[in-house]
Design a protein around this motif. Structure first.
Motif, PDB file in Angstrom:
ATOM      1  N   LYS A   4       3.604  32.102 -37.990  1.00 15.84           N
ATOM      2  CA  LYS A   4       4.391  30.992 -37.447  1.00 15.84           C
ATOM      3  C   LYS A   4       4.863  31.328 -36.036  1.00 15.84           C
ATOM      4  N   GLU A   5       5.312  32.550 -35.822  1.00 14.79           N
ATOM      5  CA  GLU A   5       5.782  32.958 -34.499  1.00 14.79           C
ATOM      6  C   GLU A   5       4.634  32.958 -33.479  1.00 14.79           C
ATOM      7  N   ILE A   6       3.470  33.442 -33.890  1.00 20.55           N
ATOM      8  CA  ILE A   6       2.309  33.427 -33.003  1.00 20.55           C
ATOM      9  C   ILE A   6       1.947  31.979 -32.667  1.00 20.55           C
ATOM     10  N   TRP A   7       1.950  31.122 -33.694  1.00 20.77           N
ATOM     11  CA  TRP A   7       1.631  29.706 -33.529  1.00 20.77           C
ATOM     12  C   TRP A   7       2.582  29.037 -32.544  1.00 20.77           C
ATOM     13  N   GLU A   8       3.874  29.242 -32.749  1.00 19.61           N
ATOM     14  CA  GLU A   8       4.875  28.620 -31.871  1.00 19.61           C
ATOM     15  C   GLU A   8       4.733  29.112 -30.435  1.00 19.61           C
ATOM     16  N   GLY A   9       4.481  30.397 -30.261  1.00 22.56           N
ATOM     17  CA  GLY A   9       4.291  30.950 -28.921  1.00 22.56           C
ATOM     18  C   GLY A   9       3.076  30.360 -28.228  1.00 22.56           C
ATOM     19  N   CYS A  10       1.984  30.216 -28.961  1.00 23.18           N
ATOM     20  CA  CYS A  10       0.772  29.614 -28.389  1.00 23.18           C
ATOM     21  C   CYS A  10       1.006  28.149 -28.027  1.00 23.18           C
ATOM     22  N   LYS A  11       1.732  27.423 -28.886  1.00 20.09           N
ATOM     23  CA  LYS A  11       2.049  26.017 -28.597  1.00 20.09           C
ATOM     24  C   LYS A  11       2.905  25.914 -27.348  1.00 20.09           C
ATOM     25  N   GLU A  12       3.940  26.735 -27.248  1.00 17.56           N
ATOM     26  CA  GLU A  12       4.824  26.707 -26.088  1.00 17.56           C
ATOM     27  C   GLU A  12       4.077  26.999 -24.790  1.00 17.56           C
ATOM     28  N   ALA A  13       3.111  27.901 -24.856  1.00 20.32           N
ATOM     29  CA  ALA A  13       2.348  28.282 -23.675  1.00 20.32           C
ATOM     30  C   ALA A  13       1.218  27.293 -23.364  1.00 20.32           C
ATOM     31  N   GLY A  14       0.974  26.333 -24.269  1.00 20.00           N
ATOM     32  CA  GLY A  14      -0.075  25.353 -24.065  1.00 20.00           C
ATOM     33  C   GLY A  14      -1.478  25.906 -24.248  1.00 20.00           C
ATOM     34  N   ILE A  15      -1.585  27.041 -24.915  1.00 22.51           N
ATOM     35  CA  ILE A  15      -2.874  27.711 -25.067  1.00 22.51           C
ATOM     36  C   ILE A  15      -3.796  26.983 -26.042  1.00 22.51           C
ATOM     37  N   ILE A  16      -3.244  26.355 -27.059  1.00 24.13           N
ATOM     38  CA  ILE A  16      -4.090  25.789 -28.118  1.00 24.13           C
ATOM     39  C   ILE A  16      -4.160  24.267 -28.091  1.00 24.13           C
ATOM     40  N   SER A  17      -3.621  23.655 -27.058  1.00 29.81           N
ATOM     41  CA  SER A  17      -3.678  22.190 -27.005  1.00 29.81           C
ATOM     42  C   SER A  17      -5.098  21.741 -26.684  1.00 29.81           C
ATOM     43  N   GLY A  18      -5.501  20.642 -27.276  1.00 29.40           N
ATOM     44  CA  GLY A  18      -6.810  20.075 -27.014  1.00 29.40           C
ATOM     45  C   GLY A  18      -7.927  20.592 -27.899  1.00 29.40           C
ATOM     46  N   TYR A  19      -7.634  21.502 -28.782  1.00 22.39           N
ATOM     47  CA  TYR A  19      -8.667  22.009 -29.695  1.00 22.39           C
ATOM     48  C   TYR A  19      -8.626  21.243 -31.003  1.00 22.39           C
ATOM     49  N   GLU A  20      -9.793  21.046 -31.609  1.00 22.96           N
ATOM     50  CA  GLU A  20      -9.893  20.316 -32.867  1.00 22.96           C
ATOM     51  C   GLU A  20      -9.253  21.093 -34.021  1.00 22.96           C
ATOM     52  N   VAL A  21      -9.415  22.409 -34.033  1.00 21.61           N
ATOM     53  CA  VAL A  21      -8.854  23.256 -35.091  1.00 21.61           C
ATOM     54  C   VAL A  21      -8.027  24.357 -34.408  1.00 21.61           C
ATOM     55  N   PRO A  22      -6.817  24.012 -33.947  1.00 22.86           N
ATOM     56  CA  PRO A  22      -6.043  24.959 -33.135  1.00 22.86           C
ATOM     57  C   PRO A  22      -5.655  26.246 -33.854  1.00 22.86           C
ATOM     58  N   PHE A  23      -5.403  26.203 -35.165  1.00 25.90           N
ATOM     59  CA  PHE A  23      -5.020  27.438 -35.868  1.00 25.90           C
ATOM     60  C   PHE A  23      -6.170  28.440 -35.842  1.00 25.90           C
ATOM     61  N   ALA A  24      -7.386  27.966 -36.036  1.00 25.04           N
ATOM     62  CA  ALA A  24      -8.556  28.854 -35.998  1.00 25.04           C
ATOM     63  C   ALA A  24      -8.725  29.451 -34.604  1.00 25.04           C
ATOM     64  N   VAL A  25      -8.486  28.656 -33.578  1.00 23.61           N
ATOM     65  CA  VAL A  25      -8.577  29.155 -32.203  1.00 23.61           C
ATOM     66  C   VAL A  25      -7.547  30.251 -31.975  1.00 23.61           C
ATOM     67  N   MET A  26      -6.323  30.036 -32.465  1.00 21.56           N
ATOM     68  CA  MET A  26      -5.270  31.038 -32.320  1.00 21.56           C
ATOM     69  C   MET A  26      -5.681  32.340 -32.999  1.00 21.56           C
ATOM     70  N   MET A  27      -6.199  32.252 -34.213  1.00 20.38           N
ATOM     71  CA  MET A  27      -6.588  33.462 -34.933  1.00 20.38           C
ATOM     72  C   MET A  27      -7.761  34.157 -34.245  1.00 20.38           C
ATOM     73  N   ASP A  28      -8.683  33.375 -33.701  1.00 26.87           N
ATOM     74  CA  ASP A  28      -9.795  33.965 -32.952  1.00 26.87           C
ATOM     75  C   ASP A  28      -9.280  34.715 -31.725  1.00 26.87           C
ATOM     76  N   MET A  29      -8.292  34.155 -31.046  1.00 25.02           N
ATOM     77  CA  MET A  29      -7.738  34.816 -29.861  1.00 25.02           C
ATOM     78  C   MET A  29      -7.078  36.143 -30.233  1.00 25.02           C
ATOM     79  N   VAL A  30      -6.358  36.178 -31.328  1.00 19.54           N
ATOM     80  CA  VAL A  30      -5.733  37.425 -31.776  1.00 19.54           C
ATOM     81  C   VAL A  30      -6.815  38.456 -32.094  1.00 19.54           C
TER      82      VAL A  30
END
Length: 68
Positions: free
Chosen positions: A18-44
């Motif tokens: 949840k903390e990683i997710w919120e940080g990515c959302k705040e930074a605008g890193i995962i906006s515009g992706y169809e499956v943003p959670f998967a993108v976040m996990m791929d980045m980690v």
């Protein structure tokens, strides 16, 4: 996103998904992706594979430490 963190003697710190997710959302890193959670996990995983962090996956998050 400063908060009280669980830290182990070996230098690993627990970070929840949840903390990683919120940080990515705040930074605008995962906006515009169809499956943003998967993108976040791929980045980690990319950061881990690149040798920048050590990571132990556990339920609800990961234990991480800086390698560099």
């Amino acid at each position: 996103m400063e908060c009280d963190r669980s830290r182990r003697e070996d230098g690993y710190t627990f970070i929840s998904y949840k903390e990683i997710w919120e940080g990515c959302k705040e930074a605008g890193i995962i906006s515009g992706y169809e499956v943003p959670f998967a993108v976040m996990m791929d980045m980690v995983s990319v950061v881990e594979d690149g040798g920048l962090i050590g990571r132990e996956r556990v339920s609800g998050g990961s234990w991480v430490r800086s390698v560099g």
